[in-house]
Design a protein around this motif. Structure first.
Motif, PDB file in Angstrom:
ATOM      1  N   ARG A  34      81.221 138.808  48.248  1.00 28.74           N
ATOM      2  CA  ARG A  34      82.721 138.812  49.171  1.00 28.74           C
ATOM      3  C   ARG A  34      82.462 140.218  49.353  1.00 28.74           C
ATOM      4  NH1 ARG A  34      87.332 136.880  45.292  1.00 28.74           N
ATOM      5  NH2 ARG A  34      86.673 135.647  43.888  1.00 28.74           N
ATOM      6  N   ALA A 179      90.101 138.879  34.296  1.00 27.68           N
ATOM      7  CA  ALA A 179      91.291 137.872  35.368  1.00 27.68           C
ATOM      8  C   ALA A 179      92.416 138.705  35.942  1.00 27.68           C
ATOM      9  CB  ALA A 179      91.514 136.336  34.746  1.00 27.68           C
ATOM     10  N   ASP A 183      90.749 138.973  38.748  1.00 31.46           N
ATOM     11  CA  ASP A 183      91.946 137.289  39.445  1.00 31.46           C
ATOM     12  C   ASP A 183      90.726 136.757  38.716  1.00 31.46           C
ATOM     13  OD1 ASP A 183      90.051 136.391  41.146  1.00 31.46           O
ATOM     14  OD2 ASP A 183      90.702 137.743  42.835  1.00 31.46           O
ATOM     15  N   ALA A 184      91.808 135.791  38.809  1.00 34.63           N
ATOM     16  CA  ALA A 184      91.505 134.481  37.828  1.00 34.63           C
ATOM     17  C   ALA A 184      90.366 133.629  39.022  1.00 34.63           C
ATOM     18  CB  ALA A 184      92.666 133.440  37.457  1.00 34.63           C
ATOM     19  N   THR A 185      90.518 133.924  39.906  1.00 32.05           N
ATOM     20  CA  THR A 185      89.377 133.293  40.437  1.00 32.05           C
ATOM     21  C   THR A 185      87.890 133.545  40.116  1.00 32.05           C
ATOM     22  OG1 THR A 185      90.737 132.426  42.743  1.00 32.05           O
ATOM     23  CG2 THR A 185      88.796 132.585  43.182  1.00 32.05           C
ATOM     24  N   VAL A 186      87.771 135.276  40.589  1.00 30.62           N
ATOM     25  CA  VAL A 186      86.801 135.812  40.485  1.00 30.62           C
ATOM     26  C   VAL A 186      86.711 135.194  38.292  1.00 30.62           C
ATOM     27  CG1 VAL A 186      85.579 138.111  39.320  1.00 30.62           C
ATOM     28  CG2 VAL A 186      86.973 137.967  41.896  1.00 30.62           C
ATOM     29  N   SER A 188      86.908 132.490  37.294  1.00 31.34           N
ATOM     30  CA  SER A 188      86.130 131.204  37.459  1.00 31.34           C
ATOM     31  C   SER A 188      85.005 131.292  37.897  1.00 31.34           C
ATOM     32  CB  SER A 188      87.398 130.473  37.898  1.00 31.34           C
ATOM     33  OG  SER A 188      88.881 130.540  37.074  1.00 31.34           O
ATOM     34  N   GLU A 189      84.927 131.767  38.764  1.00 28.33           N
ATOM     35  CA  GLU A 189      83.416 132.258  39.349  1.00 28.33           C
ATOM     36  C   GLU A 189      82.443 132.563  38.406  1.00 28.33           C
ATOM     37  OE1 GLU A 189      84.038 134.741  43.143  1.00 28.33           O
ATOM     38  OE2 GLU A 189      85.287 132.885  44.497  1.00 28.33           O
ATOM     39  N   LYS A 192      81.526 129.374  36.111  1.00 27.67           N
ATOM     40  CA  LYS A 192      80.574 128.520  36.569  1.00 27.67           C
ATOM     41  C   LYS A 192      79.474 128.831  36.915  1.00 27.67           C
ATOM     42  CE  LYS A 192      80.168 125.698  40.611  1.00 27.67           C
ATOM     43  NZ  LYS A 192      81.294 124.994  42.537  1.00 27.67           N
ATOM     44  N   ARG A 282      95.836 125.840  33.373  1.00 28.91           N
ATOM     45  CA  ARG A 282      95.491 125.617  34.751  1.00 28.91           C
ATOM     46  C   ARG A 282      96.172 126.156  35.467  1.00 28.91           C
ATOM     47  NH1 ARG A 282      89.506 122.463  33.677  1.00 28.91           N
ATOM     48  NH2 ARG A 282      88.846 123.579  31.723  1.00 28.91           N
ATOM     49  N   GLN A 322      97.029 130.011  34.225  1.00 29.17           N
ATOM     50  CA  GLN A 322      96.014 130.761  34.397  1.00 29.17           C
ATOM     51  C   GLN A 322      97.035 130.666  35.961  1.00 29.17           C
ATOM     52  OE1 GLN A 322      92.072 129.278  33.078  1.00 29.17           O
ATOM     53  NE2 GLN A 322      93.126 129.849  31.482  1.00 29.17           N
TER      54      GLN A 322
END
Length: 323
Positions: A34, A179, A183-186, A188-189, A192, A282, A322
């Motif tokens: 990013r 998280a 944040d939760a997006t990071v 989750s990335e 993955k 989630r 989350q």
């Protein structure tokens, strides 16, 4: 940058270190994609510094804990080990002198697996709820009765104290830290990228019904159980399941119950409800969850969920989603 300090010692469990460090490094990688600067600086320390050999024989270069340059580490995590190396670590004078002063200035203090014994021996876990490997819960409770051990949780957060259960659960705890920090997006990335099946919340049991059944079940049921887990949205009646393993319904019902400790219907419901709990955490809608786990309509999910967990699924989602 936030300093993440891992405390190791001869004979430490390598995965207790490698799992969480991969998460924090993965978060830095996600940020770089990013065009953002790294957030975590990973430091590994030991009593004397220099090369430290893990239980698997892999040698790791470390810094001496007494020379740690950071005065205010964001997080200190003591990794775990088997009994003998752990006892040696608990008795190590250098660790006993350095860890309390570092802990006093840390934003977060915690352990992975049996590393909690080191912290407990220093009185740093007194009065706190903690997690540890299921096989060490009773010894930790017996040796340090002032520590509130949760024998079931994957990880426990009690104020600034973060503790995880055995080995791979250090990954789950580290993802929860990411998280919280980012944040939760990071998070989750990162999950993955690490090809994890799911981000597991701390309240999830160490004793997965699926794993227990696979351990107890004979080989035909091991394959069937994996198939059940991947097809929860489908009708999973006894005739279908029996046909998949080439048995009559009566024989299948008897052998499955003997091997797993649950009737086929009960096992399928447990698998569906555990999956529902994960999906609700989630933030998914009840309608979506009910469809994905084969408990449609939502009223059917709500009835079964409250019967098993003692809480309405909507309230559970609101408490644990989350976001």
């Amino acid at each position: 940058m936030q300093d993440i300090v891992f405390v190791v010692y001869p004979g430490f469990e390598l995965l207790d270190l490698a799992g969480p460090t991969s998460v924090f490094n993965g978060a830095n990688r996600a940020l770089s994609l990013r065009s953002q600067p790294p957030f975590y600086k990973i430091l590994v320390v030991s009593a004397a510094g220099g090369p430290v050999t893990s239980s698997s024989g892999i040698v790791l270069e470390t810094a001496a804990i007494a020379t740690l340059s950071t005065k205010h580490p964001a997080t200190i995590l003591v990794v775990g080990a088997e009994r003998e190396p752990l006892l040696a670590a608990v008795s190590d004078a250098a660790l006993r002198e350095a860890v309390p002063s570092l802990a006093a200035s840390a934003t977060r203090l915690g352990s992975v697996c049996t590393g909690g014994f080191v912290l407990a021996s220093l009185g740093l876990l007194d009065g706190h709820a903690v997690a540890t490997h299921w096989d060490s819960s009773e010894p930790l409770t017996r040796t340090f009765p002032q520590v509130k051990v949760n024998p079931d949780a994957l990880y426990v957060v009690d104020g600034r104290i973060w503790t995880s259960a055995g080995v791979t659960t250090g990954i789950d705890m580290a993802l929860a830290m990411v998280a919280q920090d980012l944040d939760a997006t990071v998070a989750s990335e990162v999950a993955k990228r690490l090809v994890l099946y799911a981000r597991r919340p701390g309240y999830q049991s160490q004793f997965s019904p699926l794993l227990q059944a696979q351990v107890k079940g004979d080989s035909p049921f091991g394959e069937l159980i994996g198939w059940i887990q991947s097809n929860l949205d489908q009708p999973l009646e006894v005739p279908l399941l029996a046909a998949r393993v080439g048995m009559t319904e009566r024989t299948f019902h008897r052998k499955f119950a003997a091997a797993t400790g649950e009737t086929p219907a009960r096992f399928v419901e447990i698998a569906r409800l555990d999956a529902a709990r994960m999906l609700l955490s989630r933030g998914l809608s009840l309608k979506s969850v009910a469809a994905q786990v084969g408990l449609f309509p939502p009223a059917r999910l709500a009835e079964a969920f409250e019967r098993r967990f003692g809480i309405a699924p909507r309230l559970f989602r609101d408490m644990h989603a989350q976001l």
